[in-house]
Structures are given as C-alpha cells and as structure tokens.
Scaffold this motif. Structure first.
Motif, mmCIF file in Angstrom:
data_model
loop_
_atom_site.group_PDB
_atom_site.id
_atom_site.type_symbol
_atom_site.label_atom_id
_atom_site.label_comp_id
_atom_site.label_asym_id
_atom_site.label_seq_id
_atom_site.Cartn_x
_atom_site.Cartn_y
_atom_site.Cartn_z
ATOM 1 N N ALA A 159 8.915 -0.617 -5.527
ATOM 2 C CA ALA A 159 7.957 -0.166 -6.534
ATOM 3 C C ALA A 159 6.542 -0.674 -6.260
ATOM 4 N N LEU A 160 6.424 -1.669 -5.386
ATOM 5 C CA LEU A 160 5.089 -2.177 -5.044
ATOM 6 C C LEU A 160 4.298 -1.111 -4.293
ATOM 7 N N PRO A 161 2.982 -1.118 -4.429
ATOM 8 C CA PRO A 161 2.173 -0.263 -3.553
ATOM 9 C C PRO A 161 2.482 -0.582 -2.097
ATOM 10 N N GLU A 162 2.480 0.434 -1.269
ATOM 11 C CA GLU A 162 2.876 0.278 0.133
ATOM 12 C C GLU A 162 2.092 -0.825 0.842
ATOM 13 N N ASP A 163 0.768 -0.900 0.595
ATOM 14 C CA ASP A 163 -0.034 -1.885 1.319
ATOM 15 C C ASP A 163 0.349 -3.312 0.947
ATOM 16 N N LEU A 164 0.724 -3.536 -0.323
ATOM 17 C CA LEU A 164 1.142 -4.881 -0.733
ATOM 18 C C LEU A 164 2.511 -5.224 -0.173
ATOM 19 N N ALA A 165 3.447 -4.259 -0.253
ATOM 20 C CA ALA A 165 4.819 -4.519 0.185
ATOM 21 C C ALA A 165 4.889 -4.827 1.675
ATOM 22 N N VAL A 166 4.147 -4.094 2.486
ATOM 23 C CA VAL A 166 4.187 -4.311 3.934
ATOM 24 C C VAL A 166 3.654 -5.691 4.280
ATOM 25 N N CYS A 167 2.533 -6.078 3.681
ATOM 26 C CA CYS A 167 1.972 -7.411 3.958
ATOM 27 C C CYS A 167 2.945 -8.504 3.548
ATOM 28 N N ILE A 181 -0.790 -10.558 10.928
ATOM 29 C CA ILE A 181 -0.643 -9.404 10.044
ATOM 30 C C ILE A 181 -1.933 -8.596 10.034
ATOM 31 N N ALA A 182 -3.053 -9.298 9.986
ATOM 32 C CA ALA A 182 -4.342 -8.607 10.004
ATOM 33 C C ALA A 182 -4.492 -7.779 11.271
ATOM 34 N N ALA A 183 -4.095 -8.351 12.403
ATOM 35 C CA ALA A 183 -4.188 -7.617 13.669
ATOM 36 C C ALA A 183 -3.233 -6.436 13.688
ATOM 37 N N ALA A 184 -2.024 -6.629 13.147
ATOM 38 C CA ALA A 184 -1.028 -5.563 13.149
ATOM 39 C C ALA A 184 -1.462 -4.373 12.304
ATOM 40 N N GLU A 189 -8.442 -10.495 7.605
ATOM 41 C CA GLU A 189 -7.469 -11.494 7.167
ATOM 42 C C GLU A 189 -7.584 -11.760 5.669
ATOM 43 N N SER A 190 -8.810 -11.722 5.139
ATOM 44 C CA SER A 190 -8.998 -11.944 3.707
ATOM 45 C C SER A 190 -8.282 -10.880 2.883
ATOM 46 N N THR A 191 -8.243 -9.654 3.383
ATOM 47 C CA THR A 191 -7.534 -8.582 2.693
ATOM 48 C C THR A 191 -6.036 -8.836 2.700
ATOM 49 N N VAL A 192 -5.525 -9.317 3.826
ATOM 50 C CA VAL A 192 -4.102 -9.654 3.925
ATOM 51 C C VAL A 192 -3.744 -10.715 2.886
ATOM 52 N N ARG A 193 -4.557 -11.770 2.805
ATOM 53 C CA ARG A 193 -4.285 -12.854 1.854
ATOM 54 C C ARG A 193 -4.292 -12.329 0.418
ATOM 55 N N GLY A 194 -5.246 -11.471 0.121
ATOM 56 C CA GLY A 194 -5.327 -10.923 -1.220
ATOM 57 C C GLY A 194 -4.126 -10.063 -1.567
ATOM 58 N N ARG A 195 -3.692 -9.234 -0.622
ATOM 59 C CA ARG A 195 -2.540 -8.363 -0.876
ATOM 60 C C ARG A 195 -1.262 -9.171 -1.062
ATOM 61 N N ILE A 196 -1.084 -10.205 -0.259
ATOM 62 C CA ILE A 196 0.122 -11.030 -0.380
ATOM 63 C C ILE A 196 0.116 -11.778 -1.707
ATOM 64 N N ALA A 197 -1.043 -12.279 -2.118
ATOM 65 C CA ALA A 197 -1.138 -12.976 -3.400
ATOM 66 C C ALA A 197 -0.786 -12.042 -4.556
ATOM 67 N N ARG A 198 -1.285 -10.820 -4.512
ATOM 68 C CA ARG A 198 -0.974 -9.840 -5.564
ATOM 69 C C ARG A 198 0.504 -9.485 -5.558
ATOM 70 N N ALA A 199 1.080 -9.336 -4.365
ATOM 71 C CA ALA A 199 2.508 -9.026 -4.272
ATOM 72 C C ALA A 199 3.342 -10.160 -4.847
ATOM 73 N N ARG A 200 2.978 -11.398 -4.524
ATOM 74 C CA ARG A 200 3.736 -12.550 -5.032
ATOM 75 C C ARG A 200 3.668 -12.621 -6.553
ATOM 76 N N ARG A 201 2.492 -12.389 -7.123
ATOM 77 C CA ARG A 201 2.359 -12.428 -8.584
ATOM 78 C C ARG A 201 3.251 -11.373 -9.233
ATOM 79 N N THR A 202 3.253 -10.184 -8.649
ATOM 80 C CA THR A 202 4.066 -9.097 -9.199
ATOM 81 C C THR A 202 5.548 -9.421 -9.112
#
Length: 211
Positions: A159-167, A181-184, A189-202
């Motif tokens: 149910a997570l947005p695809e960009d959050l779930a993949v990170c 992950i940023a390279a992949a 890298e800051s975007t990766v950190r933000g997406r992972i933080a949002r995914a963890r909160r959810t």
C-alpha cells in the motif's frame, strides 16, 4: 555514473557469445577470489571470474526483484536480464569496487520498469513467496500469528507509494547503504533518506496493532 569503454579481443569474443552459464569452458574459478579482483578479471573477459560474481549475487538479486514484483517467474527473468546486461556492459564500469551498487542499479531499474508495465495488479499470494526465516519449531498458534503478521506487513508495504517501498526494501531487506540506493535509483541521497524515514513512520503506525 560516468562510463568509459574498455575492450579487449578476448572480452569481445566472450561477450558476443553471451554470458557464461553453468559448465561454461573457462579457467577454474578461485573460490576465495576477492570481489574487486574478480570484477577486474571479468572486465578482461575471464568467464570463471564472472561466474564467481554470478554465484555471489544471483540470490540477492532474485530477492530484490521478488520483493519489488511479488512474482517468481518475473523475478527470475530480471535476474537473467541483469546478468546478461552486466556481462555486456561490465567493461564500461570505471571502478571495480563499485560493482555491487552498479549491479543493484541494473536490477532495480529493470524491476521497476517491469512493475510499471504490470500496474495496478500486484499479487499478495504469500504461498508463492520465498520462505521467510522463522524458528526451527513453533506451535501452530504462534506459527499462524507470525504468518498473519508477515501477511499484514506485505499488505502495508504494497500500500506504500512505490518510491517509498522500493527505498525501504533496498535499505532494510537488502542492506544497501544510502549512497548505493541513491546510485541505483538515480536520485539524491537526501531524497533516499527522506523516503525511508517516511516509509518507517508509516510502517510503525500501521503495524501498531502487532506490537
């Protein structure tokens, strides 16, 4: 990632024939060959060295693809396509030490491309999923509860947005560093950190009932 063309006659002949498979004629593989040396040798067309890399990474790449696609045959196709592409493009890799992140980049992009073509249907059939580690023995009630918890986690991840779930999957399940992950994914890298933080909160919020 910057790329450069590197080629040798031996490498060109090997790459024209496609990637090696089990039993391919080549020099004996060194079981303790370190990764950087294996990559460098494979760049020069050493089939045994490339086979050693395939042996090392085919299972992790399959897990990555399966977690994105939830489909075993599709994940197996991604593995095959990833190593075919890796064999052909390996001479363009500037730094052999960057092979792991580069390989994950190839696999991730192919998985995401396939996922986008298959949306919106994503299977939640846990019977087709690879077995997840658990206790050697547990009573039926505990086993059922653990399976229900894992099923709910899969549903939350789906149910997570695809960009959050993949990170999140690349970090928590595959153990990639933020920079890898940023390279992949081709993002900062800051975007990766933000997406992972949002995914963890959810995940924490939606799995609260199981804590």
């Amino acid at each position: 990632m910057d790329e450069r063309e590197v080629s040798t006659p031996e490498a060109d002949r090997g790459r024209d024939a496609g990637p090696p498979g089990p039993g391919s004629p080549s020099s004996p593989a060194d079981p303790v060959l370190d990764e950087v040396t294996a990559v460098a040798r494979a760049q020069d067309g050493d089939l045994a060295a490339f086979e050693a890399l395939v042996d090392r990474y085919q299972a992790p790449i399959f897990r990555l693809a399966f977690r994105v696609l939830h489909d075993r045959p599709a994940a197996e196709d991604v593995v095959q396509e990833t190593f075919v592409a890796a064999w052909r493009k390996l001479p363009t890799l500037i730094e052999p030490a960057a092979f792991r992140g580069w390989l994950y980049q190839v696999a991730t992009r192919r998985s995401l491309d396939l996922l986008r073509r298959r949306r919106p249907q994503v299977s939640l059939d846990t019977d087709s999923a690879p077995e997840l580690p658990g206790p050697a023995w547990e009573d039926p009630a505990s086993s059922a509860e653990r399976r229900a918890q894992l099923d709910e986690l899969r549903r939350v991840l789906d149910a997570l947005p695809e960009d959050l779930a993949v990170c999140w999957r690349l970090k928590e399940l595959d153990g990639l560093a933020y920079a890898e992950i940023a390279a992949a994914l081709g993002i900062p890298e800051s975007t990766v950190r933000g997406r992972i933080a949002r995914a963890r909160r959810t995940l924490v919020e939606r799995m609260e009932a199981w804590r």
